[in-house]
Design a protein around this motif. Structure first.
Motif, mmCIF file in Angstrom:
data_model
loop_
_atom_site.group_PDB
_atom_site.id
_atom_site.type_symbol
_atom_site.label_atom_id
_atom_site.label_comp_id
_atom_site.label_asym_id
_atom_site.label_seq_id
_atom_site.Cartn_x
_atom_site.Cartn_y
_atom_site.Cartn_z
ATOM 1 N N MET A 248 0.831 -1.202 0.000
ATOM 2 C CA MET A 248 0.000 0.000 0.000
ATOM 3 C C MET A 248 0.868 1.256 0.000
ATOM 4 S SD MET A 248 -3.140 1.087 2.541
ATOM 5 C CE MET A 248 -4.199 -0.166 1.819
ATOM 6 N N VAL A 249 1.983 1.215 0.744
ATOM 7 C CA VAL A 249 2.902 2.351 0.758
ATOM 8 C C VAL A 249 3.447 2.603 -0.640
ATOM 9 C CG1 VAL A 249 5.142 3.163 1.597
ATOM 10 C CG2 VAL A 249 3.521 2.108 3.183
ATOM 11 N N THR A 250 3.798 1.515 -1.347
ATOM 12 C CA THR A 250 4.330 1.650 -2.701
ATOM 13 C C THR A 250 3.297 2.288 -3.628
ATOM 14 O OG1 THR A 250 5.731 -0.297 -2.399
ATOM 15 C CG2 THR A 250 5.295 0.391 -4.658
ATOM 16 N N VAL A 251 2.040 1.842 -3.545
ATOM 17 C CA VAL A 251 0.980 2.431 -4.363
ATOM 18 C C VAL A 251 0.799 3.894 -4.014
ATOM 19 C CG1 VAL A 251 -1.495 2.388 -4.879
ATOM 20 C CG2 VAL A 251 -0.215 0.244 -4.731
ATOM 21 N N THR A 252 0.833 4.203 -2.735
ATOM 22 C CA THR A 252 0.658 5.590 -2.284
ATOM 23 C C THR A 252 1.727 6.490 -2.879
ATOM 24 O OG1 THR A 252 -0.295 4.821 -0.190
ATOM 25 C CG2 THR A 252 0.483 7.099 -0.279
ATOM 26 N N GLU A 253 2.987 6.058 -2.841
ATOM 27 C CA GLU A 253 4.068 6.873 -3.372
ATOM 28 C C GLU A 253 3.957 7.019 -4.885
ATOM 29 O OE1 GLU A 253 6.209 8.741 -1.835
ATOM 30 O OE2 GLU A 253 5.247 8.135 0.039
ATOM 31 N N ARG A 254 3.490 5.987 -5.564
ATOM 32 C CA ARG A 254 3.299 6.088 -7.016
ATOM 33 C C ARG A 254 2.202 7.095 -7.344
ATOM 34 N NH1 ARG A 254 2.360 0.263 -9.300
ATOM 35 N NH2 ARG A 254 2.294 1.432 -11.272
ATOM 36 N N VAL A 255 1.140 7.087 -6.532
ATOM 37 C CA VAL A 255 0.069 8.064 -6.736
ATOM 38 C C VAL A 255 0.593 9.476 -6.497
ATOM 39 C CG1 VAL A 255 -2.140 8.919 -5.875
ATOM 40 C CG2 VAL A 255 -1.788 6.463 -6.179
ATOM 41 N N ARG A 256 1.329 9.659 -5.414
ATOM 42 C CA ARG A 256 1.877 10.988 -5.095
ATOM 43 C C ARG A 256 2.745 11.502 -6.244
ATOM 44 N NH1 ARG A 256 0.919 12.021 0.278
ATOM 45 N NH2 ARG A 256 0.709 10.212 1.644
ATOM 46 N N ARG A 257 3.590 10.623 -6.759
ATOM 47 C CA ARG A 257 4.483 11.045 -7.831
ATOM 48 C C ARG A 257 3.699 11.403 -9.087
ATOM 49 N NH1 ARG A 257 8.982 6.955 -9.899
ATOM 50 N NH2 ARG A 257 9.462 6.980 -7.679
ATOM 51 N N PHE A 258 2.685 10.591 -9.427
ATOM 52 C CA PHE A 258 1.896 10.870 -10.620
ATOM 53 C C PHE A 258 1.148 12.198 -10.476
ATOM 54 C CE2 PHE A 258 -1.994 10.577 -13.158
ATOM 55 C CZ PHE A 258 -1.438 10.348 -14.413
ATOM 56 N N VAL A 259 0.556 12.437 -9.318
ATOM 57 C CA VAL A 259 -0.156 13.700 -9.083
ATOM 58 C C VAL A 259 0.815 14.867 -9.191
ATOM 59 C CG1 VAL A 259 -1.379 15.078 -7.351
ATOM 60 C CG2 VAL A 259 -1.994 12.674 -7.696
ATOM 61 N N GLU A 260 1.989 14.738 -8.565
ATOM 62 C CA GLU A 260 2.979 15.814 -8.574
ATOM 63 C C GLU A 260 3.409 16.164 -9.999
ATOM 64 O OE1 GLU A 260 4.829 18.731 -6.547
ATOM 65 O OE2 GLU A 260 3.710 17.099 -5.594
ATOM 66 N N ASN A 261 3.556 15.154 -10.844
ATOM 67 C CA ASN A 261 4.021 15.382 -12.208
ATOM 68 C C ASN A 261 2.919 15.843 -13.160
ATOM 69 O OD1 ASN A 261 6.617 14.602 -11.506
ATOM 70 N ND2 ASN A 261 6.306 12.476 -12.102
ATOM 71 N N ASN A 262 1.668 15.832 -12.694
ATOM 72 C CA ASN A 262 0.556 16.187 -13.574
ATOM 73 C C ASN A 262 -0.368 17.232 -12.957
ATOM 74 O OD1 ASN A 262 0.567 14.077 -16.011
ATOM 75 N ND2 ASN A 262 1.179 13.008 -14.145
ATOM 76 N N LEU A 263 0.161 18.052 -12.053
ATOM 77 C CA LEU A 263 -0.669 19.044 -11.384
ATOM 78 C C LEU A 263 -1.318 20.012 -12.371
ATOM 79 C CD1 LEU A 263 1.441 20.016 -8.228
ATOM 80 C CD2 LEU A 263 -0.708 18.755 -8.291
ATOM 81 N N ALA A 264 -0.577 20.371 -13.412
ATOM 82 C CA ALA A 264 -1.089 21.373 -14.341
ATOM 83 C C ALA A 264 -2.108 20.808 -15.319
ATOM 84 C CB ALA A 264 0.066 22.002 -15.119
ATOM 85 N N SER A 265 -2.277 19.496 -15.337
ATOM 86 C CA SER A 265 -3.184 18.876 -16.300
ATOM 87 C C SER A 265 -4.634 19.025 -15.849
ATOM 88 C CB SER A 265 -2.838 17.398 -16.463
ATOM 89 O OG SER A 265 -3.807 16.749 -17.264
ATOM 90 N N SER A 266 -5.463 19.511 -16.752
ATOM 91 C CA SER A 266 -6.892 19.619 -16.440
ATOM 92 C C SER A 266 -7.566 18.252 -16.469
ATOM 93 C CB SER A 266 -7.576 20.548 -17.448
ATOM 94 O OG SER A 266 -7.401 20.058 -18.775
ATOM 95 N N ASP A 267 -6.844 17.253 -16.994
ATOM 96 C CA ASP A 267 -7.389 15.897 -17.088
ATOM 97 C C ASP A 267 -6.979 15.018 -15.913
ATOM 98 O OD1 ASP A 267 -8.557 16.516 -19.545
ATOM 99 O OD2 ASP A 267 -6.725 16.008 -20.636
ATOM 100 N N LEU A 268 -6.410 15.617 -14.876
ATOM 101 C CA LEU A 268 -6.008 14.838 -13.711
ATOM 102 C C LEU A 268 -7.262 14.447 -12.929
ATOM 103 C CD1 LEU A 268 -3.681 13.720 -12.000
ATOM 104 C CD2 LEU A 268 -3.649 15.897 -10.769
ATOM 105 N N THR A 269 -7.670 13.201 -13.083
ATOM 106 C CA THR A 269 -8.896 12.705 -12.461
ATOM 107 C C THR A 269 -8.606 11.405 -11.723
ATOM 108 O OG1 THR A 269 -9.501 11.405 -14.413
ATOM 109 C CG2 THR A 269 -10.295 13.694 -14.318
ATOM 110 N N VAL A 270 -9.558 10.999 -10.903
ATOM 111 C CA VAL A 270 -9.430 9.730 -10.183
ATOM 112 C C VAL A 270 -9.299 8.580 -11.173
ATOM 113 C CG1 VAL A 270 -10.635 8.109 -8.690
ATOM 114 C CG2 VAL A 270 -10.626 10.545 -8.128
ATOM 115 N N GLU A 271 -10.088 8.612 -12.237
ATOM 116 C CA GLU A 271 -10.043 7.543 -13.238
ATOM 117 C C GLU A 271 -8.664 7.452 -13.878
ATOM 118 O OE1 GLU A 271 -12.379 9.832 -13.002
ATOM 119 O OE2 GLU A 271 -14.053 8.571 -12.290
ATOM 120 N N GLN A 272 -8.081 8.604 -14.198
ATOM 121 C CA GLN A 272 -6.766 8.603 -14.824
ATOM 122 C C GLN A 272 -5.702 8.074 -13.872
ATOM 123 O OE1 GLN A 272 -4.883 12.385 -15.601
ATOM 124 N NE2 GLN A 272 -4.020 11.665 -17.543
ATOM 125 N N ILE A 273 -5.794 8.459 -12.608
ATOM 126 C CA ILE A 273 -4.834 7.967 -11.612
ATOM 127 C C ILE A 273 -4.922 6.456 -11.482
ATOM 128 C CG2 ILE A 273 -4.229 7.993 -9.156
ATOM 129 C CD1 ILE A 273 -5.170 10.898 -9.072
#
Length: 384
Positions: A248-273
């Motif tokens: 779960m920690v590994t998944v959490t860090e992957r989510v954090r990294r993906f969100v951090e790298n795509n903050l400016a994207s208007s398509d950043l959604t739960v489905e995309q994550i």
């Protein structure tokens, strides 16, 4: 055999010619410019309760550390007995080095404290003396000399400490998030072994030379510390047994990294994550339940990114452009969300800028415009 001198040659009539006189250019003395003395880059931010009346010491220390934690005395100790504590911090531009000495006490960073004073930083500490016990989500990590504890300031924790002397690093999560090893970072762990010993030894060397570093040294020091931390984390992960918690920690860090790298994207959604990370909506919501939900987490990351941009003295973008750059589609929505999160407006955030590598002896309650430890924590991420 007759040897002819190197500087003599025979003439055509057999008589020796006159020796040739070699001429060498005279050395020209040039004025050597004296090297300019290098100005030390770091001035510590200092705080001590020792000059106060004993009965006022504990309250003063409570105020000083309040941006991070709430503290209490042991049940059998009265505030009248005094609380002689010292704190020194150095801002390296990409991380803080902190040294403090404290009597026995208990501490807590509650969920309410996390929300009120949100900083998404790692806290890495090495005890010089004493012992600590820290609990996160029911798991207790024990700190002692020779170990390094790694803890997220984004998550609640609580614990207790004997009389102790501690050397710590505080660094933004983003400093470690751009490498594959970052997904192995687990919260509330005690690192040990030879690599950890090398990291502690290197910290000792840095601490001994803090007064001598010039500005050009600091990025190299930060980079070396970052690499050594990641090496220790990777080594610890290789030795650990895989568990559901670790997964779960590994998944959490992957989510954090993906969100951090795509903050400016208007398509950043739960489905995309979910698609990118390979997890379900249910599990994603479970992971970020304590964050107030995944949507709240994404908005908070966008607001923190905007705050870093607004606090950067070299960034003169318009506030509305910064809002759009971090993914907000409405300037009004951004302003309301920003004010709710930080307690002041985006325009006021521009006045919170602190110069790099400057420190003063001050308390966090200072109202004369001097820096405080709280400000260093809040503006740490933009000093990279």
């Amino acid at each position: 055999m007759e040897v002819i001198a190197e500087d003599q040659v025979g003439s055509e009539d057999g008589k020796p010619a006159q020796a040739e006189r070699r001429r060498f250019p005279r050395s020209v003395k040039t004025a050597v410019e004296e090297p300019r003395p290098q100005v030390p880059a770091l001035r510590p931010l200092l705080f001590s309760t020792r000059d106060l009346e004993p009965r006022a010491q504990f309250a003063a220390w409570q105020t000083y550390v309040s941006p991070l934690i709430d503290i209490r005395l042991p049940d059998n100790v009265s505030p009248e007995a005094g609380f002689a504590a010292d704190h020194a911090a150095w801002n390296l531009g990409g991380m803080l080095i902190v040294q403090h000495t404290t009597p026995p006490h208990s501490y807590m960073r509650s969920q309410a404290k996390v929300k009120a004073n949100f900083v998404d930083h790692w806290h890495i500490s090495a005890l010089r003396s004493g012992r600590t016990w820290t609990e996160v989500d029911g798991l207790v990590s024990e700190g002692e000399p020779g170990k390094m504890e790694l803890r997220s300031l984004e998550r609640p924790f609580r614990g207790r400490s004997t009389e102790a002397k501690t050397l710590s690093l505080i660094l933004p999560r983003t400093l470690l998030s751009d490498t594959p090893a970052s997904i192995e970072i687990r919260n509330n762990v005690a690192l040990s072994g030879m690599l950890t010993k090398l990291l502690i030894d290197y910290l000792d060397i840095i601490q001994a030379n803090l007064a001598s570093f010039i500005a050009a040294d600091l990025p190299h020091v930060v980079q070396t510390l970052r690499d050594m931390i990641l090496t220790c984390v990777s080594s610890s992960a290789e030795q650990s047994v895989g568990t559901e918690h670790h997964s779960m920690v590994t998944v959490t860090e992957r989510v954090r990294r993906f969100v951090e790298n795509n903050l400016a994207s208007s398509d950043l959604t739960v489905e995309q994550i979910c698609r990118q990370v390979g997890t379900s909506r249910t599990r994603l919501y479970q992971i970020f339940e304590q964050e107030g939900g995944v949507h709240h987490y994404m908005q908070r990351r966008r607001l923190l990114s905007a705050h870093a941009a607004l606090s950067d003295p070299s960034n003169r973008e318009q506030i509305v452009d910064i809002a759009f750059a971090v993914g907000f589609s409405s300037a009004a929505h951004f302003s309301r969300a920003f004010s709710k999160e930080f307690g002041y407006s985006p325009r006021e955030a521009r006045n919170l800028t602190t110069p790099h590598y400057r420190g003063q002896t001050t308390s966090p309650a200072s109202t004369d415009g001097t820096e405080s430890f709280d400000e260093w924590l809040r503006t740490l991420s933009h000093n990279r």
